[in-house]
Design a protein around this motif. Structure first.
Motif, short mmCIF file in Angstrom:
data_model
loop_
_atom_site.label_atom_id
_atom_site.label_comp_id
_atom_site.label_asym_id
_atom_site.label_seq_id
_atom_site.Cartn_x
_atom_site.Cartn_y
_atom_site.Cartn_z
N GLN A 46 0.83 -1.20 0.00
CA GLN A 46 0.00 0.00 0.00
C GLN A 46 0.87 1.25 0.00
OE1 GLN A 46 -2.25 -1.02 3.54
NE2 GLN A 46 -4.13 -1.25 2.36
N VAL A 47 1.96 1.19 0.76
CA VAL A 47 2.88 2.33 0.82
C VAL A 47 3.48 2.58 -0.55
CG1 VAL A 47 5.06 3.17 1.75
CG2 VAL A 47 3.40 2.07 3.26
N ILE A 48 3.95 1.51 -1.19
CA ILE A 48 4.54 1.64 -2.52
C ILE A 48 3.51 2.21 -3.50
CG2 ILE A 48 5.55 0.39 -4.48
CD1 ILE A 48 6.73 -1.57 -2.44
N GLY A 49 2.27 1.71 -3.38
CA GLY A 49 1.22 2.21 -4.26
C GLY A 49 0.96 3.68 -4.06
N THR B 238 15.92 -12.30 -7.12
CA THR B 238 17.08 -11.42 -7.23
C THR B 238 17.03 -10.42 -6.07
OG1 THR B 238 17.22 -11.59 -9.62
CG2 THR B 238 18.24 -9.65 -8.62
N MET B 239 18.14 -10.21 -5.44
CA MET B 239 18.23 -9.22 -4.37
C MET B 239 18.81 -7.93 -4.95
SD MET B 239 20.08 -9.41 -0.63
CE MET B 239 21.73 -9.72 -1.32
N VAL B 240 18.08 -6.85 -4.81
CA VAL B 240 18.52 -5.55 -5.30
C VAL B 240 19.01 -4.72 -4.12
CG1 VAL B 240 17.89 -3.44 -6.52
CG2 VAL B 240 16.86 -5.62 -7.20
N LEU B 241 20.28 -4.36 -4.15
CA LEU B 241 20.84 -3.46 -3.14
C LEU B 241 20.79 -2.05 -3.71
CD1 LEU B 241 23.99 -5.52 -2.06
CD2 LEU B 241 21.70 -5.55 -1.04
N TYR B 242 20.26 -1.11 -2.95
CA TYR B 242 20.14 0.25 -3.46
C TYR B 242 20.36 1.25 -2.33
CZ TYR B 242 15.50 0.74 -1.30
OH TYR B 242 14.47 0.83 -0.40
N THR B 243 20.45 2.50 -2.71
CA THR B 243 20.64 3.56 -1.74
C THR B 243 19.60 4.65 -1.97
OG1 THR B 243 23.03 3.17 -1.69
CG2 THR B 243 22.24 5.28 -0.79
N GLY B 244 18.80 4.92 -0.94
CA GLY B 244 17.87 6.04 -1.01
C GLY B 244 16.54 5.71 -1.64
N SER B 245 16.52 5.53 -2.95
CA SER B 245 15.28 5.25 -3.66
C SER B 245 15.57 4.32 -4.83
CB SER B 245 14.63 6.55 -4.15
OG SER B 245 15.51 7.28 -4.98
N VAL B 246 14.51 3.67 -5.32
CA VAL B 246 14.72 2.66 -6.35
C VAL B 246 13.45 2.49 -7.17
CG1 VAL B 246 14.00 0.74 -4.85
CG2 VAL B 246 15.59 0.30 -6.74
N SER B 247 13.63 2.17 -8.44
CA SER B 247 12.51 1.87 -9.33
C SER B 247 12.31 0.36 -9.36
CB SER B 247 12.81 2.39 -10.74
OG SER B 247 11.77 2.05 -11.63
N THR B 248 11.07 -0.11 -9.13
CA THR B 248 10.79 -1.54 -9.06
C THR B 248 9.61 -1.90 -9.96
OG1 THR B 248 9.04 -1.70 -7.36
CG2 THR B 248 11.26 -1.20 -6.60
N GLY B 249 9.38 -3.18 -10.11
CA GLY B 249 8.24 -3.64 -10.88
C GLY B 249 6.91 -3.33 -10.21
N CYS B 250 6.96 -2.95 -8.94
CA CYS B 250 5.76 -2.59 -8.18
C CYS B 250 5.62 -1.08 -8.02
CB CYS B 250 5.79 -3.25 -6.80
SG CYS B 250 5.80 -5.05 -6.85
N GLY B 251 6.48 -0.31 -8.68
CA GLY B 251 6.47 1.14 -8.51
C GLY B 251 7.78 1.63 -7.94
N GLY C 188 10.21 2.70 -4.92
CA GLY C 188 10.41 2.43 -3.50
C GLY C 188 11.45 3.34 -2.91
N SER C 189 11.45 3.43 -1.58
CA SER C 189 12.45 4.26 -0.90
C SER C 189 12.92 3.57 0.36
CB SER C 189 11.88 5.64 -0.56
OG SER C 189 11.01 5.57 0.54
N TYR D 273 14.17 -5.99 -2.26
CA TYR D 273 14.89 -4.72 -2.28
C TYR D 273 15.35 -4.34 -0.88
CZ TYR D 273 13.07 -4.19 -7.02
OH TYR D 273 12.80 -4.37 -8.35
N ILE D 274 16.64 -4.00 -0.76
CA ILE D 274 17.19 -3.66 0.55
C ILE D 274 18.15 -2.48 0.43
CG2 ILE D 274 18.57 -4.47 2.50
CD1 ILE D 274 17.77 -7.29 1.85
N ASP D 275 17.88 -1.44 1.20
CA ASP D 275 18.86 -0.39 1.44
C ASP D 275 19.58 -0.80 2.72
OD1 ASP D 275 20.13 1.93 2.54
OD2 ASP D 275 18.89 3.20 1.25
N LEU D 276 20.87 -1.03 2.64
CA LEU D 276 21.62 -1.60 3.77
C LEU D 276 21.62 -0.71 5.00
CD1 LEU D 276 24.64 -3.13 1.82
CD2 LEU D 276 22.67 -4.34 2.79
#
Length: 291
Positions: A48-51, A109-122, A124-125, A140-143
């Motif tokens: 819901q948050v991502i949406g 697949t594990m996506v490592l990102y920083t801050g914000s990211v574009s995903t198949g669900c919209g 994310g941050s 998706y994980i921001d470490l």
């Protein structure tokens, strides 16, 4: 947790060296993130948050570009290595478990990102915490979440961090077994209060699957001791809906729970850890009082 010499998964998309630039109308990225945080604090689910964030960004454009001169601290690099090793462990555990069920395990697949990211669900941050997207079968994980988890919730330790990853992989297991799709389809036909109840069962099942992974990790590799298990159980306690809401505003509203109470999360994690038996994951079969 003993991981010396263990392999690192190659099913990793490391985007930490990229920046996500967003051109937005309306309230801009700050407004979108604030809206998402407010929904999360009110008990909204991660999807819901991502949406919500996606909806606020629907007129914008997203592009990921390499960050110039990006450097990572030794601590962050160690966390990245650790996360890759845990993902590899989930692959090594779930493949034979699925084989015993007559099925084939396809790892996420594990996506490592920083801050914000574009995903198949919209979009994310980092403020959302780790999440799984079934549309692209990625987690998706921001470490920085792990340091925040330690600082803000007092949940620390390598197996506590591993549990967070294993929980998101648990959602992937749900996807492969069809329970995730069934739950989402049912939620789409219910009002918010009743949909939240389905969400709780889905999240508790992911906790159970995280426990199943821990059981077989210990049995196969002997990498865990009692202290490690207590780290994960403590983490499950402090990320219960009631704990988080009471910490944030002094009280909780059960009808908004989407992940389960501390007691429930600890119960299902421990059930998985103690049994390792997939047939014990009955969160969708038991009554409300048995959750």
């Amino acid at each position: 947790m003993k991981l010396d010499g263990r392999r690192e998964s190659t099913n990793v998309d490391d985007r930490r060296g990229k920046s996500t630039k967003m051109m937005l109308g309306g309230g801009g990225i700050i407004g979108a993130i604030i809206a998402g945080i407010m929904l999360l604090m009110q008990g909204g689910s991660m999807e819901q948050v991502i949406g919500t964030v996606t909806e606020q960004m629907q007129h914008g454009q997203v592009s990921e570009q390499p960050a110039e001169g990006q450097k990572f601290t030794p601590e962050e690099q160690e966390l990245a290595k650790f996360s890759k090793q845990i993902l590899a462990s989930t692959e090594d555990v779930w493949a034979p478990v699925f084989q015993k069920m007559g099925k084939t395990y396809t790892p996420p697949t594990m996506v490592l990102y920083t801050g914000s990211v574009s995903t198949g669900c919209g979009n994310g941050s980092a403020s959302m915490g780790p999440f799984y997207c079934s549309a692209d079968q990625c987690l998706y994980i921001d470490l920085s979440f792990f340091s925040n988890m330690k600082r803000q919730l007092g949940a620390d330790g390598d197996f506590a961090y591993a549990y967070v990853i294993a929980h998101e992989v648990g959602h992937h297991v749900e996807f492969l077994l069809g329970s995730l799709q069934q739950a989402h389809e049912k939620m789409s036909r219910l009002n918010e209060k009743e949909a939240n109840k389905v969400s709780v069962r889905l999240e508790l099942l992911a906790d159970f699957y995280a426990g199943v992974w821990g059981h077989h990790e210990k049995k196969t590799f002997g990498s865990l001791d009692d202290g490690d298990l207590q780290e994960a159980i403590k983490c499950a306690e402090v990320i219960g809906d009631n704990y988080l809401q009471e910490k944030a505003r002094g009280y909780s509203t059960p009808e908004t729970f989407t992940h389960g109470t501390s007691a429930q999360r600890m119960k299902w994690l421990k059930r998985g850890l103690n049994t390792g038996d997939m047939s014990q994951g009955t969160t969708f079969q038991c009554s409300d009082s048995e959750l």
